[in-house]
Design an enzyme around this catalytic site. Structure first.
Site, mmCIF file in Angstrom:
data_model
loop_
_atom_site.group_PDB
_atom_site.id
_atom_site.type_symbol
_atom_site.label_atom_id
_atom_site.label_comp_id
_atom_site.label_asym_id
_atom_site.label_seq_id
_atom_site.Cartn_x
_atom_site.Cartn_y
_atom_site.Cartn_z
ATOM 1 N N ARG A 85 -6.558 1.050 17.974
ATOM 2 C CA ARG A 85 -6.302 -0.395 17.838
ATOM 3 C C ARG A 85 -5.981 -1.078 19.163
ATOM 4 O O ARG A 85 -6.111 -2.300 19.273
ATOM 5 C CB ARG A 85 -5.192 -0.639 16.806
ATOM 6 C CG ARG A 85 -5.684 -0.373 15.403
ATOM 7 C CD ARG A 85 -4.674 -0.661 14.324
ATOM 8 N NE ARG A 85 -5.310 -0.557 13.023
ATOM 9 C CZ ARG A 85 -4.674 -0.366 11.874
ATOM 10 N NH1 ARG A 85 -3.360 -0.254 11.872
ATOM 11 N NH2 ARG A 85 -5.344 -0.294 10.745
ATOM 12 N N LYS B 62 0.830 -1.212 0.000
ATOM 13 C CA LYS B 62 0.000 0.000 0.000
ATOM 14 C C LYS B 62 0.865 1.263 0.000
ATOM 15 O O LYS B 62 0.604 2.207 -0.760
ATOM 16 C CB LYS B 62 -0.924 -0.025 1.226
ATOM 17 C CG LYS B 62 -1.886 1.147 1.320
ATOM 18 C CD LYS B 62 -3.201 0.745 1.955
ATOM 19 C CE LYS B 62 -3.093 0.475 3.439
ATOM 20 N NZ LYS B 62 -3.048 1.703 4.239
ATOM 21 N N SER B 63 1.888 1.281 0.833
ATOM 22 C CA SER B 63 2.749 2.479 0.912
ATOM 23 C C SER B 63 3.413 2.748 -0.429
ATOM 24 O O SER B 63 3.469 3.894 -0.898
ATOM 25 C CB SER B 63 3.835 2.266 1.966
ATOM 26 O OG SER B 63 3.258 2.189 3.240
ATOM 27 N N ARG C 283 2.744 5.932 -3.247
ATOM 28 C CA ARG C 283 3.874 6.753 -3.702
ATOM 29 C C ARG C 283 4.099 6.607 -5.197
ATOM 30 O O ARG C 283 4.560 7.549 -5.850
ATOM 31 C CB ARG C 283 5.131 6.376 -2.900
ATOM 32 C CG ARG C 283 5.056 6.862 -1.433
ATOM 33 C CD ARG C 283 6.032 6.076 -0.570
ATOM 34 N NE ARG C 283 6.150 6.577 0.794
ATOM 35 C CZ ARG C 283 5.286 6.335 1.790
ATOM 36 N NH1 ARG C 283 4.188 5.626 1.558
ATOM 37 N NH2 ARG C 283 5.501 6.805 3.012
ATOM 38 N N ASP D 26 1.797 -1.405 11.613
ATOM 39 C CA ASP D 26 0.497 -1.820 11.093
ATOM 40 C C ASP D 26 0.186 -3.282 11.406
ATOM 41 O O ASP D 26 -0.903 -3.775 11.079
ATOM 42 C CB ASP D 26 0.456 -1.626 9.571
ATOM 43 C CG ASP D 26 0.494 -0.146 9.197
ATOM 44 O OD1 ASP D 26 0.048 0.690 10.006
ATOM 45 O OD2 ASP D 26 0.980 0.167 8.096
ATOM 46 N N LYS E 117 -4.754 5.168 14.758
ATOM 47 C CA LYS E 117 -4.808 4.551 13.424
ATOM 48 C C LYS E 117 -6.273 4.545 12.957
ATOM 49 O O LYS E 117 -7.076 5.330 13.445
ATOM 50 C CB LYS E 117 -4.194 3.152 13.472
ATOM 51 C CG LYS E 117 -2.695 3.166 13.747
ATOM 52 C CD LYS E 117 -1.936 3.829 12.610
ATOM 53 C CE LYS E 117 -0.439 3.910 12.860
ATOM 54 N NZ LYS E 117 0.249 4.704 11.847
ATOM 55 N N ARG F 80 -8.870 11.704 12.728
ATOM 56 C CA ARG F 80 -7.438 11.461 12.937
ATOM 57 C C ARG F 80 -6.621 12.764 12.923
ATOM 58 O O ARG F 80 -6.990 13.731 12.272
ATOM 59 C CB ARG F 80 -6.933 10.454 11.897
ATOM 60 C CG ARG F 80 -7.628 9.118 12.083
ATOM 61 C CD ARG F 80 -7.197 8.082 11.077
ATOM 62 N NE ARG F 80 -5.784 7.759 11.196
ATOM 63 C CZ ARG F 80 -5.134 6.975 10.336
ATOM 64 N NH1 ARG F 80 -5.777 6.486 9.292
ATOM 65 N NH2 ARG F 80 -3.864 6.717 10.497
ATOM 66 N N SER G 149 7.116 8.939 12.424
ATOM 67 C CA SER G 149 6.040 8.814 11.443
ATOM 68 C C SER G 149 6.579 8.978 10.027
ATOM 69 O O SER G 149 7.055 10.048 9.646
ATOM 70 C CB SER G 149 4.958 9.868 11.705
ATOM 71 O OG SER G 149 4.079 9.936 10.597
ATOM 72 N N GLY H 280 -5.247 7.751 5.860
ATOM 73 C CA GLY H 280 -4.386 8.733 6.523
ATOM 74 C C GLY H 280 -3.137 8.996 5.696
ATOM 75 O O GLY H 280 -2.644 10.135 5.609
HETATM 76 C C1 S3P Z 1 2.569 4.677 6.210
HETATM 77 C C2 S3P Z 1 3.123 4.966 7.416
HETATM 78 C C3 S3P Z 1 2.578 4.475 8.704
HETATM 79 C C4 S3P Z 1 1.564 3.348 8.528
HETATM 80 C C5 S3P Z 1 0.622 3.594 7.379
HETATM 81 C C6 S3P Z 1 1.380 3.798 6.078
HETATM 82 C C7 S3P Z 1 3.176 5.235 4.992
HETATM 83 O O1 S3P Z 1 1.978 5.544 9.384
HETATM 84 O O2 S3P Z 1 0.812 3.158 9.698
HETATM 85 O O3 S3P Z 1 -0.275 2.501 7.220
HETATM 86 O O4 S3P Z 1 2.867 4.757 3.881
HETATM 87 O O5 S3P Z 1 4.003 6.151 5.111
HETATM 88 P P1 S3P Z 1 2.850 6.517 10.339
HETATM 89 O O6 S3P Z 1 4.076 6.843 9.603
HETATM 90 O O7 S3P Z 1 2.009 7.728 10.598
HETATM 91 O O8 S3P Z 1 3.101 5.711 11.585
#
Ligand code: S3P
Length: 436
Positions: free
Chosen positions: A348, A23-24, A28, A317, A344, A124, A169, A96
């Protein structure tokens, strides 16, 4: 319509599977592909709702893209200065990541924008991104308490800052680096603990100079991004449900293919190994700047541990699933230093403690973690509170419960793991969907 899962106990997880794309990296890919010069072809893209929200936002700002279909997406980049004003607020849905990363990009545009989201996202905290963006000169407002919607004024001049993150973060780090692409001078972010570094890796992959010195990452504004092709590895966060399911269900033997094992994401492997899990990394290789491997997991007897705090950001996560592993382990598992879990997609810590108690497990919340005593899971009914990872974690708990488990409110599983039920059923989980 709501979706519930009904899981019958018994069964084991076997075979070879591939879970959807990371997903990340998928978020991007869409962002950098849109802002690059030239055409970016993505394979293995996660076609989950969160990533589709990001893609819809760029389409609304004039980016042309073909797909996604079968994980393929072709993006015709417009360059860092080529986005157009959207005709309406941009809806980030449940994500988020999308909201915080987009805030960084939009702070540098010549036009105004507004970012909104669903009922979970609008609760959030966005101040963690908005505050340092303001220090860079961005003009943006949030709702009360730093919550969405975010209203971002265009046409302001951004200047680089040297920022020390108060919480670890990757989202805030990435937000500021993206704003830094538009800022005058150097933008630097120092993190209190290592977090996922996909932004840095991918910016470099797009030909942008990024410096990393210890915990400090920096770049200079005013460069260009050059399009390239991206092969998105399978998401270790999605693989986690299967790693835990196969670890706890006797007789399981499962291979999960092409999983991203970037060291900033492998806390779950380290924690499960400390608990006695039987994990093997097969055929480790590098794909487009990210390490990947096939992971073989076999059932094992797990034992409780004190989770090392340095692993928390590296497994942030994965805790809903890890708590299920802890509930099936012998002895006590103690988590501390994980206050972030409370902000989150749901709280959680609270939601998992409630659910575990519902299934007869002694689980006690603490301010920044949880204490779980392993035991025998009973059947029962769980409310996932619309949190995709809570839903999938309790689905796996159903493998070893003494009676059927019903998980309510599972629609948001589509945000990160479309096809979860079908894939889980194919590996041996007796799961059914009930639509209401
Ligand atoms: C993410 C960073 C994480 C993670 C989120 C995806 C990202 O959050 O919990 O699911 O893609 O940069 P944080 O960096 O706020 O902890």
């Amino acid at each position: 319509m709501t979706i519930d899962y009904l899981i019958k106990p018994g069964g084991k997880l076997t075979g070879r599977i591939r879970v959807p794309g990371d997903k990340s990296i998928s978020h991007r890919s869409v962002m950098l592909g849109s802002l690059a010069q030239g055409t970016t072809a993505v394979t293995g893209l996660l076609e989950g709702e969160d990533v589709l929200s990001t893609l819809a936002a760029f389409r609304a700002m004039g980016v042309a893209a073909e797909g996604p279909s079968g994980g393929r997406l072709v993006i015709h980049g417009v360059g860092l200065r080529g986005l157009k004003a959207p005709a309406h607020p941009l809806d980030m849905g449940n994500s988020g990541t999308a909201m915080r990363l987009m805030a960084g990009i939009l702070a540098g545009q010549p036009f105004d924008t507004e970012l909104t989201g669903d009922s979970s996202l609008t609760k959030r905290p966005m101040g963690r991104a908005a505050d340092p963006l303001r220090t860079m000169g961005a003009a943006l407002t949030t709702s009360e308490g730093g919550r969405p919607p975010l209203k971002i004024k265009g046409g302001v001049k951004l200047r680089g800052i040297d920022y020390r993150l108060p919480v670890a973060s990757a989202q805030v780090k990435s937000c500021l680096l993206f704003a830094g692409l538009y800022a005058e001078g150097e933008t630097a972010v120092t993190e209190p603990a290592p977090t996922r570094d996909h932004t840095e890796r991918m910016l470099r992959g797009f030909g942008y100079r990024v410096q990393t010195r210890g915990a400090r990452v920096s770049l200079h504004g005013g460069g260009t991004l050059t399009a390239g092709n991206i092969d998105v590895p399978a998401d270790i966060s999605s693989a986690t449900f299967f790693l835990v399911g196969a670890s706890i269900a006797p007789g399981s033997d499962l291979v999960i293919e092409h999983v991203g094992i970037n060291p900033t994401r492998t806390g779950v492997l380290n924690i499960l190994k400390l608990m006695g899990a039987n994990l093997e990394l097969l055929n480790p290789r590098e794909v487009g700047g990210e390490p990947v491997a096939d992971i073989r997991v076999r059932a094992a007897s797990l034992h409780g541990i004190r989770i090392p705090e340095d692993q928390v950001p590296l497994a942030i996560d994965e805790f809903p699933a890890l708590f299920i592993a802890a509930a099936c382990a012998e002895g006590e598992t103690v988590l501390t230093g994980a206050h972030e879990l409370r902000v989150k997609e749901s709280d959680r810590i609270a939601v998992m403690a409630q659910g575990l108690q519902q299934l007869g497990i002694d689980a006690r919340e603490t301010a920044d973690g949880i204490i779980i005593k392993g035991g025998r899971l009973q059947g029962g009914e769980i409310n996932s509170h619309g949190d995709h990872r809570i839903a999938m974690a309790f689905a796996m708990a159903g493998l070893v419960a003494s009676g059927p488990v019903t998980v309510r409110d599972c629609k948001n599983v589509d945000t990160s793991f479309p096809g979860f039920v079908e894939l889980a059923a194919r590996t041996g989980l007796a799961i059914q969907t009930v639509k209401n």
